[in-house]
Design an enzyme around this catalytic site. Structure first.
Site, mmCIF file in Angstrom:
data_model
loop_
_atom_site.group_PDB
_atom_site.id
_atom_site.type_symbol
_atom_site.label_atom_id
_atom_site.label_comp_id
_atom_site.label_asym_id
_atom_site.label_seq_id
_atom_site.Cartn_x
_atom_site.Cartn_y
_atom_site.Cartn_z
ATOM 1 N N ILE D 88 0.780 -1.169 -0.017
ATOM 2 C CA ILE D 88 0.022 -0.026 -0.032
ATOM 3 C C ILE D 88 1.026 1.261 -0.028
ATOM 4 O O ILE D 88 1.866 1.409 0.680
ATOM 5 C CB ILE D 88 -0.780 -0.035 1.265
ATOM 6 C CG1 ILE D 88 -1.874 1.034 1.196
ATOM 7 C CG2 ILE D 88 -0.335 0.020 2.599
ATOM 8 C CD1 ILE D 88 -3.116 1.114 2.208
ATOM 9 N N LEU D 177 9.565 -21.557 -1.842
ATOM 10 C CA LEU D 177 9.700 -22.275 -0.812
ATOM 11 C C LEU D 177 11.213 -22.286 -0.171
ATOM 12 O O LEU D 177 11.352 -22.192 1.130
ATOM 13 C CB LEU D 177 9.441 -23.714 -0.803
ATOM 14 C CG LEU D 177 9.512 -24.784 0.345
ATOM 15 C CD1 LEU D 177 8.823 -24.075 1.497
ATOM 16 C CD2 LEU D 177 8.912 -26.054 -0.079
ATOM 17 N N ARG D 187 13.989 -15.306 10.695
ATOM 18 C CA ARG D 187 13.288 -14.739 11.292
ATOM 19 C C ARG D 187 12.406 -15.690 12.320
ATOM 20 O O ARG D 187 11.673 -15.070 13.371
ATOM 21 C CB ARG D 187 12.332 -14.245 10.412
ATOM 22 C CG ARG D 187 12.664 -13.374 9.435
ATOM 23 C CD ARG D 187 13.799 -12.338 10.002
ATOM 24 N NE ARG D 187 14.233 -11.340 8.944
ATOM 25 C CZ ARG D 187 15.146 -10.365 9.092
ATOM 26 N NH1 ARG D 187 15.295 -10.054 10.330
ATOM 27 N NH2 ARG D 187 15.444 -9.498 8.307
#
Lengths: 269, 269, 269, 269
Positions: D88, D177, D187
């Site tokens: 956005i 993947l 992460r």
């Protein structure tokens, strides 16, 4: 000496580079802002980055090579996608009559346990001779076809399809240090095809004097490292649990801090 | 029909895809938040994105193909680095005796004005025959060398170096729509080698029904577009300055708004 | 002078580079083998490469910059994925109290025709003052929150979430010339946000003296070029068909050969 | 259930995917030609690929997510360059008044031993309250500045610079993947910032049912693996040399063949 001969007609030549160990340090330091500043800690910082796979500072160094290699090797090499490449074009240029013929001591039987590799078994002299003859016969016929077409002014892009995979090609090849070390990790590996290992070793020799500390760290933390799976770690931990105090409390090439972390890993993960 | 035969032994087969025109719209809309929402405007949005080279929404669509092509084509193809590739390995597998032999009507003399291309000049029948014979002779000798080595159990990774660049190989190839269109732009081009154009056209045929609006926009704004340099634009502007009112005020396949912007460009840049 | 100030606290500094125009030529020449060799033709070769979008030789040149910019600009910048980046980390470091405050003459109303841009309409002085006050008030509150948390020894990675998007950050940024020119094409564009254009212009100024011929070719063939769609080309061709002979037969900055190809394009595509 | 709520206003939603474990197998098999074909060996093949870091078949599977996260998290996330992203734009859209406020039990002091992390030490209730108040005060001021500018019709691209790094943004994010597992490895790591770990865990939950065998192999051979440096390996080998026969001869989750290779590694590398 910035050029190393490889195989019968090939070479790797270092053309240019940007940065060295100091460039790795400089880039890493920006991440830490005012955090670390002592110049004497550069070696420690580089080793820390390598050990913990903080790879981005190693991208700040670039190398450019001029390389000449057989096409079957170029085909493995080009799969490293982060490189920039300019290769001689067989559509424009008449390719020289240079095709790789292995030395007899590099001929080998198909390995039985490694489906993609070579066996250590000795090959009798007559089979060696026959193999070299087969290869040379194939090349002669290929060159005959190629030059017959060129003589008739057939388009080069067509004529070259008769040339063998052993045909030499050449290119300019640019890579950053991080991706170059990854290339070396795969292509120096015992399972890599002998002929590409020759080129990987040449590249290694050419970059080592430029980034000696980074290369040493790569050697210690990547090339000579070993990764154990979760299950293997649980075996190791189970076995060593009661014996951790028997492990050495110092080691010539490992810091106190690393030794502690080593034991902690073996204790509980 | 999701498989198209290419050349004498090759093919392109569409294995899977993720997304279609709607996926492009969906991704673009997130950028504009609540801005545009009317479903009927999808076509306009896609054309707007293509026209202004807003490429990222086209990355949201992926295609996966199984392809079989001569190695000299695979070598051009692999230079598109954003693809994912799994190729058959001549180190593991015995490669089938399949090598590309051009049809006579695709043989051509070397072009004189385009150093990398083919001439349009006719080739006499006897030269055609001789060329095909040369190619076949080369292949026979190559196959003889390859199989002689395999029969002696020489390692496959060595034996295959005798195979010609026309040897067929195969791979799985995955690409997103944006990069696929860029591939098509280069490989459908008249200057691309005929043999890779055949594969590019097959890919085009396979994706068109899945992303018809995106493909049409690509056709209008990229494939059939032309880019004029700054100097060429100044000639055009100088010539048209006084004649802009003579240009048509409408056009069947161009919106009023685009027509205005077209004239404005010709007026002053 | 290798450092250019940008906005109120930012800068771009050229740290290092590898190669120049000559490196582009050198890499391109390997593709053509023995084909072209005359040193005087370097300029022509570079322009040919740029004109025909033969991009790979431009990848052979690399630039490394140290840059400091507001985070909302860094967020646009980082979308150019082919760069290598090392950025200061707000998890490690206390960030300085430096936030971008636009100069009054760069404040603007929302554009009505360009949904993402700025209007040209003048803003009354009191609205300008109010806007600057709003911005400063927001920053003061943000800094108060940040430093209050730091004073209480709250983790930096948490405290920094209160900082505004105008907060300055800095990084090392490495890019090859091809991708850098693409960056410039997008970020020098009139539709790019003013604040990133300032940085793009600084980068442009820093690289121009290093690759003057490449930059000039980029300026002529990319920056000042214009691309017409298929439909627009058909209008142009329809209109010019009968008038091609009226077009100039020479032009100061365009070669005879380019002029011929220009007319051919207008004739029939 | 394909959407998982994350933090106070965020989420990860799986929009689409291409391929599954079977697609990994299919792509890997093309490399081995006719070599391996038994369907029952799929699990073994996937584990072999993961163990030996044969990463390319895992690239053949793609996932597309719709995600909403604070900007300071998006800034870490975007550094994974192999993704496709549509975010956005605050230049087009008015951003909702949604900013991340940590829950009190996730506030923490700065760690003393880990310069980029959080301490485990308890924070007194009054400091917690004060911190939340500081954060909220900063946000209120930022929103006031943002909406004051929007009310005066100041360009959105300017107004948004006052918004804090905790402002929520959203994007479409596509990843293959192989690269997704690398993202997860980094992460999900204990040293990753808590807030991005929440998103990594959500992604993990969403992909696990689609590629259960690949994920399990990733868990065993990557997530729970440990890599020892050359020096650490020499300590291990020195210590275990005389004790190898004491190691277990079988293990529930490790094959005979892997166990042999495990011991061989400990013996001599």
């Amino acid at each position: 000496m910035n050029k190393i001969k490889c195989l019968d007609h090939g070479f790797v030549k270092l053309i240019d580079h940007m940065g060295d160990d100091q460039a790795v340090v400089q880039a890493a330091r920006v991440s830490y802002g005012d955090g670390t500043k002592t110049a004497t800690k550069d070696r420690g910082l580089i080793r820390y980055l390598m050990r913990h796979r903080h790879t981005s500072p190693f991208e700040m160094v670039s190398f450019k090579f001029h390389c000449k290699m057989p096409i079957f090797i170029a085909r493995q090499w080009v799969r490293h996608r982060t490189a920039s490449i300019n290769e001689i074009s067989g559509r424009y240029s008449i390719l020289p009559e240079e095709q790789y013929v292995p030395e007899k001591n590099h001929l080998a039987y198909q390995s039985t346990d490694n489906k993609q590799g070579r066996s250590d078994e000795n090959i009798p002299q007559d089979v060696l001779n026959k193999t070299i003859d087969s290869i040379n016969d194939g090349f002669k016929a290929a060159n005959r076809a190629y030059h017959s077409m060129l003589d008739d002014n057939i388009a080069r892009e067509i004529a070259r399809i008769s040339l063998p995979l052993s045909q030499y090609t050449e290119w300019y090849w640019k890579m950053d240090l991080h991706n170059l070390l990854h290339f070396l990790q795969l292509r120096l590996h015992a399972h890599a095809q002998y002929e590409i290992r020759v080129f990987a070793e040449a590249i290694m020799e050419l970059i080592k004097p430029i980034v000696p500390i980074s290369y040493e760290a790569f050697d210690d933390y990547i090339l000579n490292s070993h990764t154990f799976s979760g299950a293997e770690m649980s075996i190791l931990r189970g076995f060593l649990k009661e014996r951790l105090h028997e492990l050495p409390t110092e080691h010539p090439s490992i810091s106190k801090r690393e030794l502690q972390s080593f034991k902690r890993i073996l204790e509980d993960g």
